[in-house]
Design a protein around this motif. Structure first.
Motif, PDB file in Angstrom:
ATOM      1  N   UNK B 213     113.311  66.574  37.206  1.00 64.55           N
ATOM      2  CA  UNK B 213     113.185  67.871  37.886  1.00 64.55           C
ATOM      3  C   UNK B 213     113.579  68.998  36.941  1.00 64.55           C
ATOM      4  N   UNK B 216     110.862  69.699  34.535  1.00 62.64           N
ATOM      5  CA  UNK B 216     109.779  70.393  35.220  1.00 62.64           C
ATOM      6  C   UNK B 216     110.160  71.862  35.428  1.00 62.64           C
ATOM      7  N   UNK B 217     111.417  72.084  35.826  1.00 64.58           N
ATOM      8  CA  UNK B 217     111.876  73.458  36.078  1.00 64.58           C
ATOM      9  C   UNK B 217     111.908  74.266  34.790  1.00 64.58           C
ATOM     10  N   UNK B 218     111.898  73.577  33.642  1.00 66.71           N
ATOM     11  CA  UNK B 218     111.878  74.288  32.364  1.00 66.71           C
ATOM     12  C   UNK B 218     110.461  74.384  31.817  1.00 66.71           C
ATOM     13  N   UNK B 219     109.486  74.102  32.674  1.00 68.09           N
ATOM     14  CA  UNK B 219     108.105  74.324  32.287  1.00 68.09           C
ATOM     15  C   UNK B 219     107.487  73.247  31.415  1.00 68.09           C
ATOM     16  N   UNK B 220     108.040  72.047  31.434  1.00 69.73           N
ATOM     17  CA  UNK B 220     107.440  70.973  30.645  1.00 69.73           C
ATOM     18  C   UNK B 220     106.220  70.429  31.369  1.00 69.73           C
ATOM     19  N   UNK B 221     105.183  70.057  30.606  1.00 67.67           N
ATOM     20  CA  UNK B 221     103.983  69.489  31.205  1.00 67.67           C
ATOM     21  C   UNK B 221     104.232  68.049  31.617  1.00 67.67           C
TER      22      UNK B 221
ATOM     23  N   UNK C  56     110.447  77.704  43.004  1.00 73.35           N
ATOM     24  CA  UNK C  56     110.151  77.232  41.651  1.00 73.35           C
ATOM     25  C   UNK C  56     108.878  76.385  41.614  1.00 73.35           C
ATOM     26  N   UNK C  58     108.603  73.450  42.929  1.00 71.10           N
ATOM     27  CA  UNK C  58     109.049  72.085  42.619  1.00 71.10           C
ATOM     28  C   UNK C  58     109.090  71.209  43.862  1.00 71.10           C
ATOM     29  N   UNK C  81      99.111  74.139  38.103  1.00 69.60           N
ATOM     30  CA  UNK C  81     100.268  73.638  37.357  1.00 69.60           C
ATOM     31  C   UNK C  81     100.469  74.377  36.032  1.00 69.60           C
ATOM     32  N   UNK C  85     103.738  76.352  34.827  1.00 66.45           N
ATOM     33  CA  UNK C  85     104.491  75.987  33.624  1.00 66.45           C
ATOM     34  C   UNK C  85     104.789  77.208  32.773  1.00 66.45           C
ATOM     35  N   UNK C  88     107.855  79.008  34.629  1.00 64.01           N
ATOM     36  CA  UNK C  88     109.146  78.334  34.633  1.00 64.01           C
ATOM     37  C   UNK C  88     109.774  78.414  33.251  1.00 64.01           C
ATOM     38  N   UNK C  89     110.978  78.880  33.209  1.00 64.91           N
ATOM     39  CA  UNK C  89     111.760  79.112  31.989  1.00 64.91           C
ATOM     40  C   UNK C  89     111.594  80.538  31.471  1.00 64.91           C
TER      41      UNK C  89
END
Lengths: 281, 312, 547
Positions: B213, B216-221, C56, C58, C81, C85, C88-89
């Motif tokens: 999670x 994912x929250x850090x924008x990883x694919x 978020x 999620x 998605x 992406x 996010x961040x």
């Protein structure tokens, strides 16, 4: 008595999924066959009939005949007694010994536990099959020696499984509460620890039955287990190996029988394991 | 680097286990019911033969003295003499070792790629159609008697279609590959379900892990998350299982070697058991145990290499 | 766009999240202004965590979100998605409740902090590493260069949360969603993390949505508060207004349930009259063997022992309510376990009615067991999952031979009534109960033997605030009716001081301060107690008290 009640409740709470139903049907079926083999087998499993040797499957001999003309179908039915019994007798002794020792070693710890862990380390250093094979080799080939060797080696796995579960349960607050309430140690062990580890032991034991049956058949196959002319699936496959080019059916059907019985135990064990995990979460 | 403490700790545990292995293999022959000399000589041997064998093998000495002799011989690299071949057991093992090692490596190579593919296909959608099929096939795969499968495959692919040889070890590397294909395949069919189940469970568990999670929250694919986060974490339990399995396999190839007449340690073991060549059995048990210990050690080190938590 | 100047950073309108037909968030609306800290308060099941997951993007695949969530005017719901992406961040980031499980155990801290920056800003590895070190420094980690090379398991809980924050702010987001960021941490650590968050808010203009079950925490840090229950917003407004002039009855209940706010119960009963002590603890030490270390084993040194309790002295009189406060590892639970004889003492003595507890044997031991009982922390773990409620309560009665099984069952029913549980629950299993109900069963089981002393070890820390208040009321009533001597153990100074007559403060196995509850709370002498008192969120947001 409580344990029986818990077992009953567990069984009642089992959701009858497809695989579980299949498992119940297969195991029930084989159990019936084993009980009634004398009546339902169309031929005498040991009747030699040189005239009809190596006969292909036909209306008279559904699974064909073997190298001395015995009816393969009847032999497969009769062999189910040996193999089904093997599953029970091969699983129960290690399960009971292992559970008892695992409970004691996990709950009380101390010297017993240290000794047990050393035994475990040592047993883990030998491939299971090799150790059983070597012990049977020294004791002499035969089914009873195979069962003895299995018990000598197999309890360790159960004990380790139970011990690991007990270590978790022991730390839970309900065990601390039971100790704080001043219950006796046997009462805590039998009524609070055991019921909470029993489920996974049973699930494992049922799955283990598959491995025991396969090992038993393998031992029969290499001549270290059941001895001919006793009808046992592994022995039958070994018998047929030399004739597999002319008569594949001698080998084929006993193997199929073993797979179906194995599937019964495997699906049951899988279902119980899933149930166990569902209850744990 | 930081693996050093672990290595030293494991190496220090080794002597204890080795000593235990010596005791067990020694007892195997000596604590069995009946007279070991009679065991060695066979049922039909005369009293004089038994006495000769007893004296020749030092079986008339006290047990502790025999054990010391045994350990001393082991340390000198002498694990006994084969009665059947009239050759040192160590020479026999050396001769029969290579097919077994080749076969084991072959099996692992054949088993690992499908395991990863099946586990991923299964864990992608837990409970989906693909997962259900793979699970049921996996359970079914476990219940197949390996020797039966071996016989059936040699009958159909070997004798029937003539694609593969059904016995022997062949000449040269490609000869080995060709000859051992069916034995390796039949063993893999049993190994793949075991490993797949483990890897699938681990993958599913790690897919819902909190650190996924986070990623994912850090924008990883999703691809990056799978290959760099989920898979390394999920591989650990399966790696341990693989270690256990390879140890198991070295013993498990016994049956397959018998079916396909591969001149390996397994075939030697069965031959020696049936021929009552007990010093060979003892030596082989010892060898198998040593191999298991080494494999466990390697797996532990690999695990420590991946997982910093066990390096403490 | 005339409103552009006042455009909120985050604008949530009529957000609904449903799992199938079951809506867990029901049409909520709120807005976050740039640079603002807003708090969302609610108890378990209020939908606050699902809300922030929805913000978020999620949510699990089975959930369905509808309504509108706009970040800087851009609609987020329904994004694909790839677009998510890219947000996010760099645009918004998130930190979580349990930092230990949210960090990848196999990667170095520095790498985990650098990864989002490498991913989104296209910088190289070494550049990422350098920035990670600077971020670690910014979130207050000492030796950042060294620590960047550590793995998560080498960090303490507070440090892990700091690392999570560092990873979250690396790409310079405008909004940080913090989901219960301090719940798993000790009180003093919690205060430091909150300070860090407010500092980041001030220095970087970082807007924060702080989700918490603890109104006290939210009230201290946030300028505005949103109160949620059952997936709905019951009230929102300026913190001051919510705390001092709550409109909705639930908000009032929530505020009244705050430990410090509750009408003082037993705690106000004045100082205990001088009575002969019932339970005396004399210079008690408990030690555990240190971690087995081969290196030290080789050098033939005995493994270093860990002193969990170090020379503790206490006296508890009959009928008194005594509180024990401390953070994790302070030895407070070890003390409880030592009193019920589950830990052996390595020095000193515990005396009950003048008798040394450690030396008890046979009949006197059984009597002692009956007179001291304990209630445990974890509602579900403290009851045997295989036993029904009435079986669990009746068991001690018949096992001690106080009654036959049938009478024991009847007495169990009476005990159920005593702890205010409806009789229909008697045949339920623990997992069919709520947390509060489980704790009541645990209480009833402990009272079954009619003990003189009851030890309550963190019995409310796993419960919601309102449930906690109810349990504390029940405990007060039971204590009065049954003349119980109560030893109440908690990490929460507020609860203890509102509830107990006397308080002992534990730190690292020692008592650092003791005295009447009010005195410890208002005039702490020991520096540690002072820090503890300062860490208590007050419900009145005043800059002097907060941090």
């Amino acid at each position: 008595m409580r344990h029986v009640k818990i077992l009953f409740e567990t069984l009642r709470s089992v959701r009858l999924t497809g695989p579980m139903l299949a498992a119940a049907a297969i195991l029930g079926g084989w159990f019936l066959v084993a009980l009634t083999a004398n009546f339902i087998a169309p031929h005498d499993p040991d009747a030699i009939d040189i005239v009809h040797m190596l006969g292909a499957p036909s209306a008279e001999h559904w699974f064909g005949t073997d190298q001395v003309g015995r009816d393969v179908f009847s032999r497969v039915l009769h062999a189910s007694r040996v193999d089904l019994l093997l599953c029970v007798v091969g699983v129960l002794p290690p399960l009971l010994i292992g559970t008892t020792l695992g409970l004691l070693s996990g709950y009380f710890g101390g010297v017993v536990d240290v000794i047990f862990m050393r035994i475990y380390d040592l047993t883990a250093a030998f491939p299971f099959f090799v150790l059983v094979l070597a012990i049977v080799g020294v004791l002499g080939p035969g089914l009873s020696n195979f069962i003895i060797a299995l018990a000598l080696v197999g309890w360790v796995t159960y004990a380790r499984l139970v011990r690991a579960e007990v270590l978790v349960v022991k730390e839970s607050e309900y065990i601390q509460a039971a100790q704080c309430l001043g219950f006796s140690q046997p009462a805590i062990l039998l009524h609070h620890v055991l019921p909470n580890v029993m489920g996974s032991i049973i699930a494992y034991g049922v799955s283990d039955a598959v491995l025991v049956m396969l090992a038993g058949a393998s031992f029969g196959f290499i001549g270290m287990g059941a001895q001919p002319p006793l009808a046992e699936w592994g022995v039958m496959i070994a018998d047929g190996q030399s004739f597999v080019l002319q008569a594949w059916w001698i080998c084929f059907f006993p193997g199929l029988a073993a797979i179906s019985l194995g599937l019964g135990f495997a699906f049951l064990g899988d279902g119980l394991g899933q149930l166990q995990r569902a209850q744990a979460s | 680097m930081t693996l050093l403490p672990l290595i030293s700790r494991r190496l220090l545990q080794l002597p204890g286990v080795l000593a235990g292995i010596c005791v067990v293999t020694f007892m195997l022959l000596h604590l069995a019911p009946g007279d070991p000399a009679r065991l060695l000589a066979g049922d039909r041997a005369s009293a004089e033969t038994i006495a000769a064998i007893r004296h020749q093998n030092g079986l008339d000495q006290p047990l502790w003295q025999q054990f010391i002799t045994y350990v001393a011989n082991l340390l000198a690299g002498d694990i006994g003499q084969s009665l059947r071949f009239q050759r040192p057991v160590s020479a026999l093992i050396h001769q029969f070792m290579w097919p077994t090692l080749f076969l084991t490596g072959y099996v692992v190579l054949l088993a690992v790629p499908p395991t990863i593919m099946l586990a991923i296909a299964s864990a992608r959608r837990p409970g989906g159609v693909a997962d259900q099929i793979i699970r049921v096939l996996g359970i079914a795969g476990l219940t197949i008697p390996v020797f039966w499968l071996a016989i059936m495959m040699s009958r159909f692919f070997g004798a029937g279609l003539g694609w593969f040889p059904v016995s022997g070890y062949g000449q040269g590397f490609f000869g080995h590959l060709h000859h051992l294909f069916l034995p390796a395949l039949s063993t893999s069919i049993w190994l793949v379900p075991v490993l797949t189940q483990s890897l699938r469970a681990a993958l599913i568990e790690k897919t819902t892990a909190d650190f996924v999670t986070t990623a994912r929250a850090q924008g990883a694919g999703e691809g990056e998350i799978f290959w760099r986060t989920i898979l390394p974490n999920a591989v650990l339990p399966t790696l341990n299982l693989l270690g256990v399995m390879v140890a198991f396999l070295i013993g498990g190839t016994i049956i397959v070697e018998t079916v396909y007449a591969v001149p390996g340690l397994g075939a030697l073991m069965i031959g020696s058991l049936l021929g009552r060549d007990y010093y060979v059995v003892q030596g082989l048990t010892l060898t198998f145990a040593l191999a298991t210990v080494i494999i466990t050690l390697v797996v532990d080190l690999l695990t420590a290499f991946i997982d910093p938590r066990v390096r403490l | 766009m005339t409103e552009e100047k006042n455009q909120p950073l985050l604008d949530v309108r009529e957000l609904t999240v449903a799992f199938g037909h079951l809506a867990v968030v029901k049409g909520i609306s709120f807005a976050v202004q740039p640079g603002e800290i807003i708090g969302i308060v609610g108890e378990s099941g209020s939908g606050k965590s699902i809300t922030c997951r929805a913000l978020m993007g999620l949510l699990p695949g089975t959930a369905n979100a509808s309504g509108s969530v706009k970040l800087n005017g851009r609609q987020l719901l329904g994004l694909d998605e790839a677009s998510w992406r890219s947000i996010r961040a760099p645009e918004m980031a998130m930190i979580f409740q349990n930092p230990a499980s949210h960090l990848d155990p196999l990667k170095r801290i520095g790498q985990q902090i650098a990864e989002p920056m490498i991913r989104h800003q296209g910088i190289g590895r070494s550049e990422g590493q350098d920035r990670a070190v600077r971020l670690l420094e910014a979130v207050g980690i000492r030796d950042p260069e060294l620590r960047a090379r550590s793995y998560p398991h080498e960090f303490s809980g507070g440090m892990k949360q700091r690392a999570m924050i560092a990873a979250a702010i690396g790409c310079g987001p405008k909004l940080l969603i913090a989901d219960e960021p301090t719940t798993a941490l000790d009180v003093t650590v919690q205060a430091r993390i909150l300070t860090l968050l407010t500092k980041l808010n001030r220095e970087r203009g970082l807007a924060i949505v702080l989700i918490s079950h603890d109104l006290g925490v939210v009230a201290d840090v946030c300028s505005r508060v949103v109160v949620m229950r059952h997936g709905e917003i019951v009230e929102q407004g300026k913190t001051d207004q919510i705390v001092n002039k709550p409109q909705h009855p639930y908000t009032k209940l929530l505020i009244d349930s705050q430990p410090g706010r509750r009408p003082a119960g037993a705690g106000s009963a004045g100082s205990a009259p001088a009575r002969s002590p019932l339970l005396t603890i004399e210079n008690l030490s408990v030690s555990f063997p240190g971690k087995r270390d081969l290196a030290s084993g080789l050098r033939l040194k005995s493994a270093r022992e860990f002193l969990a309790l170090d020379g503790v002295n206490m006296q508890i009189a009959e009928g008194e309510t005594v509180g024990i406060v401390g953070e994790s590892g302070s030895g407070k639970s070890t003390l409880a376990r030592a009193i019920i004889r589950q830990n052996g003492a390595s020095g000193g003595a515990i005396r009950f009615d003048g008798q040394n507890v450690q030396a008890l044997r046979g009949e006197t031991l059984t009597r002692f067991c009956r007179s001291i009982q304990m209630v445990f922390q974890n509602p579900y773990d403290s009851l045997n999952p295989r036993m029904t409620v009435s079986e669990a309560i009746a068991e001690p009665i018949w096992r001690h031979g106080l009654a036959d099984r049938r009478t024991a069952q009847r007495q169990a029913d009476e005990l159920l009534e005593l702890v205010e549980l409806p009789g229909i629950l008697r045949d339920r299993k623990p997992r069919q109960l709520s947390g509060g109900q489980c704790q009541r069963v645990g209480l009833a089981r402990a009272l079954a033997l009619k003990p003189q002393v009851l030890i309550a070890d963190e019995i409310t820390s796993a419960l919601d605030v309102t449930t906690q208040a109810q349990i504390l009321d029940l405990l007060t009533r039971l204590q009065r009716e049954r003349a119980l001597t109560l030893l109440y153990i908690s990490h929460d100074l507020r609860v203890v001081s509102s509830f107990c007559q006397r308080v002992y403060v534990f730190k690292a196995g020692r008592i650092v301060e003791s005295g009447p509850a009010r005195q410890v709370l208002t005039k702490p002498r020991d520096p540690y107690t002072q820090e503890l008192v300062e860490s208590i969120g007050s419900l009145v947001p005043s800059p002097t008290l907060a941090l």
